[in-house]
Scaffold this motif. Structure first.
Motif, mmCIF file in Angstrom:
data_model
loop_
_atom_site.group_PDB
_atom_site.id
_atom_site.type_symbol
_atom_site.label_atom_id
_atom_site.label_comp_id
_atom_site.label_asym_id
_atom_site.label_seq_id
_atom_site.Cartn_x
_atom_site.Cartn_y
_atom_site.Cartn_z
ATOM 1 N N GLY A 225 72.774 65.852 54.948
ATOM 2 C CA GLY A 225 73.097 66.599 53.743
ATOM 3 C C GLY A 225 73.479 68.039 54.038
ATOM 4 O O GLY A 225 74.395 68.600 53.419
ATOM 5 N N HIS A 226 72.785 68.679 54.987
ATOM 6 C CA HIS A 226 73.134 70.050 55.374
ATOM 7 C C HIS A 226 74.544 70.104 55.956
ATOM 8 O O HIS A 226 75.314 71.037 55.688
ATOM 9 N N LEU A 227 74.890 69.120 56.762
ATOM 10 C CA LEU A 227 76.231 69.076 57.358
ATOM 11 C C LEU A 227 77.301 68.896 56.288
ATOM 12 O O LEU A 227 78.332 69.592 56.286
ATOM 13 N N VAL A 228 77.061 67.949 55.377
ATOM 14 C CA VAL A 228 78.046 67.681 54.325
ATOM 15 C C VAL A 228 78.193 68.896 53.419
ATOM 16 O O VAL A 228 79.309 69.311 53.073
ATOM 17 N N ARG A 229 77.084 69.481 53.039
ATOM 18 C CA ARG A 229 77.113 70.638 52.154
ATOM 19 C C ARG A 229 77.827 71.816 52.818
ATOM 20 O O ARG A 229 78.485 72.617 52.155
ATOM 21 N N GLY A 230 77.695 71.914 54.150
ATOM 22 C CA GLY A 230 78.343 72.987 54.885
ATOM 23 C C GLY A 230 79.827 72.772 55.106
ATOM 24 O O GLY A 230 80.512 73.649 55.654
ATOM 25 N N GLY A 231 80.353 71.608 54.704
ATOM 26 C CA GLY A 231 81.783 71.367 54.795
ATOM 27 C C GLY A 231 82.232 70.531 55.972
ATOM 28 O O GLY A 231 83.435 70.323 56.168
ATOM 29 N N TYR A 232 81.297 69.993 56.775
ATOM 30 C CA TYR A 232 81.693 69.175 57.917
ATOM 31 C C TYR A 232 82.295 67.866 57.431
ATOM 32 O O TYR A 232 81.782 67.216 56.518
ATOM 33 N N ALA A 233 83.406 67.456 58.052
ATOM 34 C CA ALA A 233 84.065 66.212 57.662
ATOM 35 C C ALA A 233 84.501 65.399 58.868
ATOM 36 O O ALA A 233 85.305 64.480 58.738
ATOM 37 N N GLY A 234 83.972 65.722 60.052
ATOM 38 C CA GLY A 234 84.346 65.010 61.267
ATOM 39 C C GLY A 234 83.543 63.749 61.475
ATOM 40 O O GLY A 234 82.808 63.293 60.584
ATOM 41 N N PRO A 235 83.635 63.154 62.677
ATOM 42 C CA PRO A 235 82.904 61.910 62.951
ATOM 43 C C PRO A 235 81.388 62.111 62.909
ATOM 44 O O PRO A 235 80.877 63.178 63.272
#
Length: 639
Positions: A225-235
């Motif tokens: 969730g932290h990654l998604v919220r931070g804008g990460y969209a990679g693998p």
């Protein structure tokens, strides 16, 4: 969400691993260097195979011990790096994992490390390659993901970014919320691993005990969730070092891995909706699954066997009623209260009695089955006549058939109409139930799991049936420890105990099937009354030693009359601050036995202190049976 997996997660050759990953539905893979080094295929052939399978080659790893070194060592490291860059160009790969130095670093200055990473970035740029710098939890100077990011930030090079690995962050207890402060474009790659909570050195923990998301103790939905919220969209990739996984079938492991990512994506989506609201939007798309509530109870339990005589006798002695045979199949139905036992004689040649299937009451069977299939479960093929109930089912990892049945408020089941009621219940070879139903329902079921698929089974039941895992326990037996984990609904309507038996109890052969007995436990309203009725019907209970009852009295100071009744009938007892628990066990037939339990007050356990007594009694009974068989065989030979 783009999915990836490191080849180190799987057994087999690099080529076998790639085929397994493609079959499981992964978008791409990380190539672990050792897998390539031992492969007879050239880099160009591996590249071509990946294209043929539809797999992207996402990350080459690992490159170790680069930064924080003197000038001579730096020159050697750059030479080594360039050789890998040329190899990666043959593979058609553009991203390399650089682990923080654990062995050769002598300089702990961040400025020096950043300057050396900048030189590496210049060299990588000439080959069109990017570097993902990762903080290993045991790094000499850099073991914190935020520290690694500061060095990447100081390096300030477009070809230098960071790799975030959940194990290296969560095993050290770092707060993953800091992930959101890292610019998404500088997070070049993400690796996920779950793990059981263990007290040991981090390196050993990492190298041997990582598991797939949902099979350990960490809240990876919050991490992602932290990654998604931070804008990460990679693998989103899996990097799992696990001794068991690397010995198991690579296709099964890959499917289990893919199931874990599908489950994690759903859990993360739910987590973000709960925290950020349903209107929040992010660059990474998280697929969701058909939502299903918890099952509301056991619909049936099925035992398969060729010779069903002993099973029929046992059920009759326990007060079950024979409801007849199926009108088109070699199947019997026995019931008492809401407890239904199916005895399946189909395709059971030379098979000793064993639990073959479980039915669960659910609100929407089609939706539940659809969810399970989307979680990579294999459907159970089942032939039905035009006027028969269509049951939706899938295979569990241990090959038990799991059926999703239409739950009803009154506890009835439509499929029972397919059984022709006998004119005389004794036609089945046993007396029918002539008294009051004392058994009310199935209380719990205990299934033995192959050791190499235990974690897979936990994830399967959690993801497909929404059963929550309880903390695992270990129970001593005469041949070693038995690991047990209960999966259950929040209200206890469904309780499923998964056990790993000691390896000595594993049957020989390729299936690795456990010889550890499994059982079905029935809830009842009056255990003493049921036990007396069963004794009168000729039931022989599992014999409990007198030493147990002496210890019972020392622990609980029971009323002498109650203690005498327990000992007379071979009943077991437990008590906690919520209530009391009485139960007994039948002898084992094949690999199946029955338990009957009475819960008094708010007792919610399973009589765990009594499990070693039961295991020892079963072991002694089996040993006597083997000795008797050997004596009979010897007598026959002597004749």
């Amino acid at each position: 969400m783009r999915t990836s997996i490191a080849t180190v997660c799987l057994s087999g050759t690099l080529e076998e691993k790639m085929h397994a990953c493609a079959r499981a539905g992964f978008d791409g893979i990380e190539i672990f260097e050792q897998d390539l080094l031992v492969s007879p295929q050239s880099p160009a052939q591996i590249r071509a195979l990946a294209a043929e399978l539809g797999l992207s080659l996402d990350l080459y790893q690992p490159f170790r011990d680069f930064e924080g070194v003197d000038e001579q060592q730096l020159a050697d490291n750059l030479y080594r790096a360039e050789a890998k860059f040329m190899l990666m160009r043959e593979l058609g790969m553009d991203l390399m994992l650089l682990c923080s130095n654990v062995a050769t670093a002598t300089l702990g200055d961040d400025g020096t490390a950043a300057a050396q990473l900048r030189l590496l970035g210049d060299l990588a740029a000439r080959y069109g390659i990017r570097i993902a710098y990762e903080a290993l939890a045991w790094g000499r100077f850099v073991n914190d993901f935020e520290h690694a990011w500061r060095i990447v930030e100081l390096a300030d090079h477009p070809n230098i970014g960071t790799c975030l690995d959940s194990f290296h962050i969560l095993s050290r207890g770092w707060d993953p919320a800091g992930i959101e402060k890292i610019p998404a474009e500088k997070i070049f790659f993400v690796q996920l691993a779950d793990a059981p909570q263990l007290s040991m050195d981090i390196l050993s923990w990492s190298r041997h005990y990582r598991v797939f998301p949902g099979e350990g103790a960490w809240a990876l939905d919050q991490f992602l969730g932290h990654l998604v919220r931070g804008g990460y969209a990679g693998p989103v990739s899996l990097e799992i070092f696990n001794d068991v996984f690397r010995q198991a079938d690579e296709v099964r492991t890959a499917v289990d891995a893919m199931r874990s990512l599908i489950w994690l994506a759903e859990r993360t989506s739910v987590h973000l909706q709960e925290t950020d609201g349903p209107q929040a939007r992010y660059p990474m798309e998280l697929a969701t699954l058909p939502q299903v509530p918890e099952p509301t109870g056991f619909n049936f339990a099925e035992v398969k066997a060729e010779d069903t005589g002993q099973l029929q006798t046992l059920l009759g002695q326990l007060g079950f009623t024979f409801q007849g045979r199926h009108r088109t199949k070699a199947v019997q139905l026995w019931t008492q209260g809401r407890a239904r036992i199916i005895i399946n004689e189909q395709q059971a040649r030379n098979q000793e009695p064993a639990i073959a299937a479980l039915g669960f009451d659910v609100a929407d069977p089609v939706r539940a089955a659809s969810r399970a299939v989307q979680l990579k479960a294999e459907p159970v093929p089942r032939q039905s006549q035009a006027d028969e109930e269509v049951l939706q089912g899938v295979y569990a990892p241990d090959t038990t058939e799991v059926f999703f049945c239409q739950g009803t408020g009154d506890g009835t089941a439509a499929w029972t109409r397919e059984f022709a009621r006998p004119q005389d219940s004794s036609a089945a070879g046993t007396a029918g139930n002539t008294g009051l139903d004392l058994v009310t329902q199935v209380d719990h079921v205990n299934l033995a799991q192959p050791w190499q698929h235990f974690d897979e089974s936990v994830l399967f039941y959690e993801s497909t049936l929404a059963l929550a895992p309880s903390p695992s326990t270990e129970v001593p037996s005469p041949v070693g420890l038995v690991r047990s984990q209960v999966m259950r609904t929040h209200d206890g309507a469904v309780r499923l105990a998964l056990n790993i038996a000691p390896l000595v109890m594993e049957k020989p052969g390729p299936s690795s099937e456990s010889a550890y007995p499994q059982h079905i436990a029935f809830a009842c309203t009056d255990l003493v009354a049921l036990a007396r009725r069963a004794v009168a019907a000729g039931l022989e209970f599992l014999q409990i030693p007198a030493n147990y009852y002496a210890d019972l009295q020392a622990r609980f100071r029971l009323d002498p009359a109650l203690l005498a009744t327990l000992q007379e009938l071979n009943l077991l007892y437990d008590r906690d601050e919520h209530g009391e628990f009485l139960h007994f066990y039948t002898a084992t037939v094949g690999s199946v036995f029955f338990e009957v339990v009475e819960r008094r007050g708010g007792y919610n356990g399973y009589g765990a202190p009594n499990a070693p007594v039961r295991l020892a009694a079963q072991y002694l009974l089996a040993q006597r049976s083997r000795d008797g068989s050997a004596k009979i065989a010897g007598y026959a030979r002597n004749r």
